[in-house]
Write a protein that holds these residues in place. Structure first.
Motif, short mmCIF file in Angstrom:
data_model
loop_
_atom_site.label_atom_id
_atom_site.label_comp_id
_atom_site.label_asym_id
_atom_site.label_seq_id
_atom_site.Cartn_x
_atom_site.Cartn_y
_atom_site.Cartn_z
N LEU A 64 0.75 -1.25 -0.08
CA LEU A 64 0.00 0.08 -0.04
C LEU A 64 0.93 1.40 -0.07
N SER A 65 0.53 2.28 -0.74
CA SER A 65 0.99 3.68 -0.58
C SER A 65 0.20 4.34 0.45
N ALA A 66 0.66 4.90 1.34
CA ALA A 66 0.08 5.73 2.34
C ALA A 66 0.62 7.00 2.84
N VAL A 67 0.36 7.79 1.89
CA VAL A 67 -0.15 8.11 0.76
C VAL A 67 1.04 8.54 -0.37
N LEU A 68 0.69 8.21 -1.61
CA LEU A 68 1.51 8.76 -2.82
C LEU A 68 0.86 10.08 -3.24
N LEU A 69 1.75 11.22 -3.35
CA LEU A 69 1.41 12.45 -3.79
C LEU A 69 0.98 12.19 -5.74
N ALA A 70 -0.02 11.95 -5.83
CA ALA A 70 -0.33 11.44 -7.36
C ALA A 70 0.04 12.55 -8.26
N PRO A 71 -0.52 13.87 -7.65
CA PRO A 71 -0.59 15.01 -8.71
C PRO A 71 0.84 15.39 -8.93
N THR A 72 1.91 14.89 -8.27
CA THR A 72 3.32 15.51 -8.56
C THR A 72 3.99 14.53 -9.50
N LEU A 95 -3.20 1.23 -4.35
CA LEU A 95 -2.73 2.57 -4.41
C LEU A 95 -3.59 3.69 -3.46
N GLY A 96 -2.72 4.09 -2.44
CA GLY A 96 -3.22 5.07 -1.59
C GLY A 96 -2.89 6.58 -2.18
N VAL A 97 -3.91 7.27 -2.37
CA VAL A 97 -3.70 8.50 -3.03
C VAL A 97 -3.97 9.81 -2.24
N GLY A 98 -2.99 10.83 -1.97
CA GLY A 98 -3.39 12.19 -1.78
C GLY A 98 -2.87 13.11 -2.52
N VAL A 99 -3.43 14.54 -2.39
CA VAL A 99 -2.90 15.36 -3.16
C VAL A 99 -1.92 16.16 -2.78
N GLY A 100 -1.11 16.12 -1.74
CA GLY A 100 -0.13 16.90 -1.33
C GLY A 100 -0.31 18.45 -1.04
N SER A 101 0.38 19.13 -0.26
CA SER A 101 0.38 20.52 0.18
C SER A 101 1.40 21.39 0.23
N ARG A 102 2.87 20.75 0.06
CA ARG A 102 4.04 21.66 0.04
C ARG A 102 4.33 21.75 -1.57
N GLU A 103 4.65 23.12 -1.79
CA GLU A 103 5.05 23.45 -2.97
C GLU A 103 6.50 22.68 -3.52
N THR A 148 -3.72 -6.71 -17.28
CA THR A 148 -3.30 -5.79 -16.01
C THR A 148 -4.58 -5.51 -15.51
N ARG A 149 -4.87 -5.46 -14.28
CA ARG A 149 -6.11 -5.21 -13.46
C ARG A 149 -6.31 -3.74 -13.20
N GLN A 150 -7.32 -3.43 -12.73
CA GLN A 150 -7.61 -2.06 -12.21
C GLN A 150 -7.42 -1.92 -10.87
N VAL A 151 -6.27 -1.19 -10.36
CA VAL A 151 -5.37 -1.43 -9.12
C VAL A 151 -6.65 -0.88 -8.08
N PRO A 152 -6.93 -1.32 -7.14
CA PRO A 152 -7.90 -0.48 -6.11
C PRO A 152 -7.18 0.53 -5.37
N MET A 153 -7.98 1.65 -5.09
CA MET A 153 -7.29 2.76 -4.54
C MET A 153 -8.01 3.07 -3.32
N LEU A 154 -7.52 3.86 -2.59
CA LEU A 154 -7.62 4.40 -1.27
C LEU A 154 -7.16 5.75 -1.31
N PHE A 155 -7.96 6.78 -0.45
CA PHE A 155 -7.67 8.13 -0.64
C PHE A 155 -7.51 8.61 0.74
N GLY A 156 -6.64 9.57 0.85
CA GLY A 156 -6.38 10.29 2.07
C GLY A 156 -6.46 11.85 2.05
N GLY A 157 -6.86 12.28 2.96
CA GLY A 157 -7.01 13.88 3.04
C GLY A 157 -8.03 14.56 4.09
N TYR A 158 -8.18 15.77 3.94
CA TYR A 158 -9.36 16.23 5.00
C TYR A 158 -10.34 17.20 4.43
#
Length: 282
Positions: A64-72, A95-103, A148-158
């Motif tokens: 698990l990626s907890a979490v990977l900053l996908a938009p980077t 795939l655990g996904v977050g958006v990130g906040s540090r420039e 190749t399968r559709q990898v399951p995803m979890l999301f982190g954030g507030y």
């Protein structure tokens, strides 16, 4: 409740060669999952590299990626990387996904901090297309092998946007390493959003806690360093378990909240931490 363990990929200046050995020992100890913590602008090992190393060193434990900053990331490139890791592991990756906040995390031209949320909405559709075998790069070829399968995803954030992504694209929610009183509202909101969206069953709920059972002073220093530029509400409240009693209390607290899995994230790269934690929880 299942108990997983993090990989030490974001311990400052870790010895990178410890990662496959850590993964193998964690699987042998019986943990449910191996998880990464993702940052670019920090002296660690990237999620994808750490997860690939863990995939090659293990055969059954979840990843698990907890979490990977996908938009980077460029979306199609990340989708191919994730599909490859999942394939190497035999379909054990989430795939655990977050958006990130540090420039400073957003170093790829055209993938800056501004607009990252809207960009992720498009990225998620790209992941599904790539994993589904759609052609890429204006040519005839897909980026991934057939089957190749559709990898399951979890999301982190507030944010509300995080929950909207979760109910549209994901299988559940990841809560940060904060006290239960602070994370409980987020988990409750995830459950409500799931029901309101008409999703069947319930979302998978995962929570993170840091731990340091050997050299606790170094562990505390590492956590302070990691969160040095984070918002005070997170940096001042990050949970670090340093005793068996604290570990057991965290498990009890999150069991009471109905959480499916707790992942203890290491604050040092001492390989013996795997055994110390296993002696308490397995």
């Amino acid at each position: 409740m299942q108990v997983g363990i993090g990989l030490p990929n974001q311990v400052r200046n870790l010895t990178a060669s410890i990662i496959p050995r850590w993964a193998a020992r964690a699987e042998e100890a019986g943990f449910s999952t191996l998880a990464t913590t993702g940052r670019f602008a920090y002296p660690g090992v990237s999620d994808t590299v750490a997860l690939a190393a863990a995939a090659g060193a293990t055969t059954t434990i979840g990843l698990l990626s907890a979490v990977l900053l996908a938009p980077t990331w460029p979306s199609a490139l990340l989708a191919k990387e994730i599909a490859g890791i999942d394939g190497v592991s035999g379909g054990r990756l989430t795939l655990g996904v977050g958006v990130g906040s540090r420039e400073d995390e957003f170093s790829v031209p055209g993938h800056g901090l501004h607009g990252r949320g809207a960009r992720l909405a498009s990225d998620l559709a790209t992941y599904r297309d790539v994993w589904g075998g759609e052609p890429v790069g204006n040519g005839p070829n897909p980026a991934v092998p057939s089957r190749t399968r559709q990898v399951p995803m979890l999301f982190g954030g507030y944010s509300t946007a995080t929950l909207n992504r979760m109910v549209r694209w994901g299988e559940g929610y990841i809560g940060g390493s904060l006290p239960p009183a602070m994370t409980a509202p987020s988990f409750a909101a995830a459950k409500r959003a799931w029901q309101q969206a008409g999703r069947r069953g319930a979302p998978k709920l995962v929570v993170l806690n840091y731990f340091a059972l050997g050299d606790t002073e170094t562990g505390q220093a590492n956590i302070r360093d990691f969160y040095r530029l984070a918002p005070e509400s997170i940096a001042d409240n990050a949970v670090l378990c340093t005793t068996p009693t604290m570990i057991k209390q965290s498990i009890a607290d999150y069991t009471d909240l109905g959480i499916d899995e707790i992942i203890f994230v290491p604050a040092t790269d001492d390989l013996d931490e795997v055994t110390r934690l296993a002696d308490i929880v397995t």
